[in-house]
Motif scaffolding. Structure first.
Motif, PDB file in Angstrom:
ATOM      1  N   VAL A 104       0.842  -1.199   0.000  1.00 31.68           N
ATOM      2  CA  VAL A 104       0.000   0.000   0.000  1.00 31.68           C
ATOM      3  C   VAL A 104       0.878   1.251   0.000  1.00 31.68           C
ATOM      4  O   VAL A 104       1.808   1.376   0.809  1.00 31.68           O
ATOM      5  N   PHE A 105       0.530   2.166  -0.900  1.00 31.97           N
ATOM      6  CA  PHE A 105       1.156   3.481  -0.950  1.00 31.97           C
ATOM      7  C   PHE A 105       0.058   4.542  -0.968  1.00 31.97           C
ATOM      8  O   PHE A 105      -0.999   4.360  -1.588  1.00 31.97           O
ATOM      9  N   ASN A 106       0.312   5.636  -0.322  1.00 36.11           N
ATOM     10  CA  ASN A 106      -0.548   6.815  -0.443  1.00 36.11           C
ATOM     11  C   ASN A 106       0.134   7.819  -1.370  1.00 36.11           C
ATOM     12  O   ASN A 106       1.299   8.170  -1.167  1.00 36.11           O
ATOM     13  N   LEU A 107      -0.613   8.261  -2.354  1.00 31.17           N
ATOM     14  CA  LEU A 107      -0.081   9.232  -3.318  1.00 31.17           C
ATOM     15  C   LEU A 107      -0.858  10.538  -3.180  1.00 31.17           C
ATOM     16  O   LEU A 107      -2.099  10.543  -3.170  1.00 31.17           O
ATOM     17  N   ARG A 108      -0.136  11.642  -3.099  1.00 31.77           N
ATOM     18  CA  ARG A 108      -0.754  12.973  -2.984  1.00 31.77           C
ATOM     19  C   ARG A 108      -0.240  13.837  -4.132  1.00 31.77           C
ATOM     20  O   ARG A 108       0.968  13.991  -4.305  1.00 31.77           O
ATOM     21  N   PHE A 109      -1.194  14.382  -4.882  1.00 24.45           N
ATOM     22  CA  PHE A 109      -0.850  15.205  -6.050  1.00 24.45           C
ATOM     23  C   PHE A 109      -1.298  16.634  -5.776  1.00 24.45           C
ATOM     24  O   PHE A 109      -2.493  16.918  -5.692  1.00 24.45           O
ATOM     25  N   GLU A 110      -0.349  17.553  -5.644  1.00 28.50           N
ATOM     26  CA  GLU A 110      -0.633  18.950  -5.330  1.00 28.50           C
ATOM     27  C   GLU A 110       0.090  19.859  -6.327  1.00 28.50           C
ATOM     28  O   GLU A 110       1.124  20.456  -6.024  1.00 28.50           O
ATOM     29  N   PRO A 111      -0.448  19.976  -7.531  1.00 29.59           N
ATOM     30  CA  PRO A 111       0.227  20.784  -8.561  1.00 29.59           C
ATOM     31  C   PRO A 111       0.115  22.280  -8.258  1.00 29.59           C
ATOM     32  O   PRO A 111      -0.881  22.752  -7.707  1.00 29.59           O
ATOM     33  N   LEU A 112       1.144  23.016  -8.640  1.00 29.98           N
ATOM     34  CA  LEU A 112       1.166  24.463  -8.442  1.00 29.98           C
ATOM     35  C   LEU A 112       0.882  25.224  -9.732  1.00 29.98           C
ATOM     36  O   LEU A 112       0.696  26.440  -9.696  1.00 29.98           O
ATOM     37  N   ARG A 113       0.862  24.522 -10.851  1.00 26.63           N
ATOM     38  CA  ARG A 113       0.547  25.136 -12.135  1.00 26.63           C
ATOM     39  C   ARG A 113       0.057  24.039 -13.080  1.00 26.63           C
ATOM     40  O   ARG A 113       0.327  22.853 -12.867  1.00 26.63           O
TER      41      ARG A 113
END
Length: 228
Positions: A29-38
């Motif tokens: 199990v992995f948690n992936l977080r995507f927080e793009p700035l542009r």
């Protein structure tokens, strides 16, 4: 590291939840977080290595869509006149960053931004000053534009609205003379105008009562001649 790799490095975060597998049925199990700035879109590979040998490879597609506008700026200007507003902006990090400022292709041509490029001051400073100008060339509906300020890692978007000042019809002020009739006098005038006169009846009446007078005058003038 190229620009795309830098974007992924600063916007994608993995956190491993399980360290070991007890059986072949246990999930990793992995948690992936995507927080793009542009906004951006790119494909990459996510690879998991096993300490005893072997690896798993997954193809991942990252796509950051256009964000909602950060703010709305309204500018009013008379026809063929230029009005401007200014604001300051800093980088999201405590370092200088090169930027480009531009309007999107579907924006009205009456908008201009200055400067178009330069260095964005670090976070915590006064900020780089931007000036947005609006010069209307014709009357009509409100003009719209989208201003984009973009660094290698960050993007700010502003909706610009340009309009004319609202025209106010001048009010006529009364003079010193009171030229308005009172209500009583106006009512009397309306009554007199409402009365209809029968001029034919009046003329007949005047003729009827005026004829005997003329006959009496003729008889009185003729009497002395008969006595002679």
């Amino acid at each position: 590291m190229n620009s795309t790799e830098a974007l992924i490095d600063r916007s994608v975060f993995f956190e491993q939840q399980t360290e070991t597998l007890q059986s072949i049925d246990d999930p990793l199990v992995f948690n992936l977080r995507f927080e793009p700035l542009r906004p951006f879109k790119t494909a990459t590979e996510f690879i998991i290595y096993k300490s005893s040998g072997g690896r798993w490879k997954f193809n991942v597609l990252f796509e950051a869509l256009e964000p909602e506008v950060d703010d709305v700026i309204v500018i009013q200007s008379p026809l063929h006149k230029t009005s401007s507003v200014s604001f300051r902006l800093t980088n999201h990090m405590k370092t200088f960053a090169e930027f480009n400022a531009f309007f999107t292709t579907d924006s009205a041509p009456e908008f201009v931004v200055y400067p178009k490029s330069g260095l964005l001051e670090p976070y915590g400073k006064d900020g780089t000053n931007f000036i947005v100008s609006f010069t209307p060339t014709e009357y009509g509906k409100m003009k719209m534009g989208i201003l984009v300020i973009q660094t290698e890692e960050m993007q700010w978007t502003y909706e610009i609205r340009g309009s004319h000042p609202q025209y106010k019809i001048p009010e006529v002020q009364g003079g010193r003379l009171n030229n308005k009739l009172s209500k009583d006098i106006q009512n009397k005038i309306n009554v007199r105008h409402g009365e209809k006169k029968n001029f034919l009846k009046q003329n007949l009446h005047a003729t009827k009562y005026g004829s005997p007078n003329r006959k009496d005058d003729q008889r009185s003038n003729a009497s002395p001649n008969r006595r002679q």
